[in-house]
Design a protein around this motif. Structure first.
Motif, PDB file in Angstrom:
ATOM      1  N   GLY A   4       0.815  -1.215   0.000  1.00 31.16           N
ATOM      2  CA  GLY A   4       0.000   0.000   0.000  1.00 31.16           C
ATOM      3  C   GLY A   4       0.842   1.255   0.000  1.00 31.16           C
ATOM      4  O   GLY A   4       0.577   2.208  -0.746  1.00 31.16           O
ATOM      5  N   LYS A   5       1.883   1.282   0.828  1.00 28.71           N
ATOM      6  CA  LYS A   5       2.791   2.427   0.849  1.00 28.71           C
ATOM      7  C   LYS A   5       3.514   2.560  -0.483  1.00 28.71           C
ATOM      8  O   LYS A   5       3.649   3.666  -1.024  1.00 28.71           O
ATOM      9  CB  LYS A   5       3.801   2.275   1.979  1.00 28.71           C
ATOM     10  N   GLY A   6       3.958   1.437  -1.040  1.00 30.03           N
ATOM     11  CA  GLY A   6       4.629   1.466  -2.342  1.00 30.03           C
ATOM     12  C   GLY A   6       3.732   2.012  -3.435  1.00 30.03           C
ATOM     13  O   GLY A   6       4.172   2.788  -4.293  1.00 30.03           O
ATOM     14  N   LEU A   7       2.451   1.639  -3.407  1.00 28.55           N
ATOM     15  CA  LEU A   7       1.489   2.170  -4.381  1.00 28.55           C
ATOM     16  C   LEU A   7       1.335   3.677  -4.226  1.00 28.55           C
ATOM     17  O   LEU A   7       1.292   4.417  -5.213  1.00 28.55           O
ATOM     18  CB  LEU A   7       0.130   1.491  -4.193  1.00 28.55           C
ATOM     19  N   ALA A   8       1.234   4.136  -2.979  1.00 32.09           N
ATOM     20  CA  ALA A   8       1.083   5.573  -2.731  1.00 32.09           C
ATOM     21  C   ALA A   8       2.279   6.345  -3.277  1.00 32.09           C
ATOM     22  O   ALA A   8       2.126   7.381  -3.943  1.00 32.09           O
ATOM     23  CB  ALA A   8       0.915   5.831  -1.238  1.00 32.09           C
TER      24      ALA A   8
END
Length: 263
Positions: free
Chosen positions: A18-22
């Motif tokens: 999720g952080k990587g997507l953001a």
């Protein structure tokens, strides 16, 4: 499909995939809504992103699935609409079936399955009214075949495929898209945070997860699959081949999994 000018809502945005997507989506001229339980961690992710003025945070807990209509109302107030919902939030599990409390199975279903579908159903009228919308669901390779010590996790992920395949069929007439993302091993904290038999966290990394894809590599492949509006995408190293082996040679896959270091 392009992400430009889209409003993308990511659950489980405080760490890992999720952080990587953001971080990656913040470079693509779109607006982001970041959700997870921990407000402070979401703020840190937002501040690490470029274009942070186009990023809002919306903390909530997937386990509280009875509240999802209110959560969606709050989300729609942020930018006036949502174009893509990335259902990424969830937890994993590592324990033998015979030792695992039924409360662990219940918690996995509440968070990984019921929380995800409750949020998606609450957003559905908005997508139907606009005659557009894209559900992206982070399932797992374990949503296509199973392995030892992950019974509750596999059950919840298999259930997601059944639900979202039905949603795709029912709302084809409304131009809605569904992309099921099936990661293999990705080097995140998913194993450390996995529940064991008594419901506590495992607390340590496992070898297969540590040797999995780097998050940034995985995210780039995931976004490519979303752009192509794929129905399903299997993203990993060698383990993705298990999907095809299961389809044509299920007994062979059974033997291969038993011999592997997956368990």
């Amino acid at each position: 499909m392009t992400f430009k000018n889209k409003v993308v809502w990511i659950t489980g945005a405080s760490s890992g995939i999720g952080k990587g997507l953001a971080l990656e989506l913040s470079k693509l001229n779109c607006k982001l809504i970041l959700s997870a339980r921990n407000t402070q961690t979401l703020i840190e992710v937002k501040n690490a992103c470029g274009n942070s003025e186009n990023i809002k945070i919306l903390p909530f807990d997937l386990a509280h699935y009875a509240n999802m209509k209110l959560v969606v109302e709050d989300a729609l107030k942020l930018f006036g609409r949502v174009d893509i919902l990335i259902n990424n939030g969830g937890i994993s599990q590592r324990s033998p079936i015979i030792e695992t409390s039924i409360d662990v199975d219940k918690k996995l279903m509440e968070i990984d399955y019921l929380g995800t579908i409750a949020l998606s159903k609450a957003l559905l009228p908005h997508f139907v009214a606009n005659q557009t919308g894209h559900y992206v669901v982070v399932s797992s390779i374990m949503g296509k075949f199973s392995s030892p010590l992950r019974s509750a996790y596999c059950g919840a992920k298999h259930a997601l495929h059944g639900f979202f395949d039905a949603l795709r069929l029912e709302h084809d007439k409304d131009q809605l898209k569904v992309t099921m993302i099936c990661p293999g091993f990705v080097n995140t904290d998913v194993a450390r945070n996995a529940l064991i038999a008594d419901g506590s966290k495992q607390g340590y990394q496992d070898e297969m997860t540590e040797n999995g894809l780097d998050v940034d590599v995985f995210v780039k492949r995931m976004l490519k699959a979303i752009r192509k509006e794929k129905y399903e995408a299997y993203i990993g190293k060698f383990e993705a081949f298990g999907v095809y082996i299961k389809r044509f040679f299920p007994k062979l896959l059974h033997k291969l999994v038993l011999r592997s270091k997956v368990n």
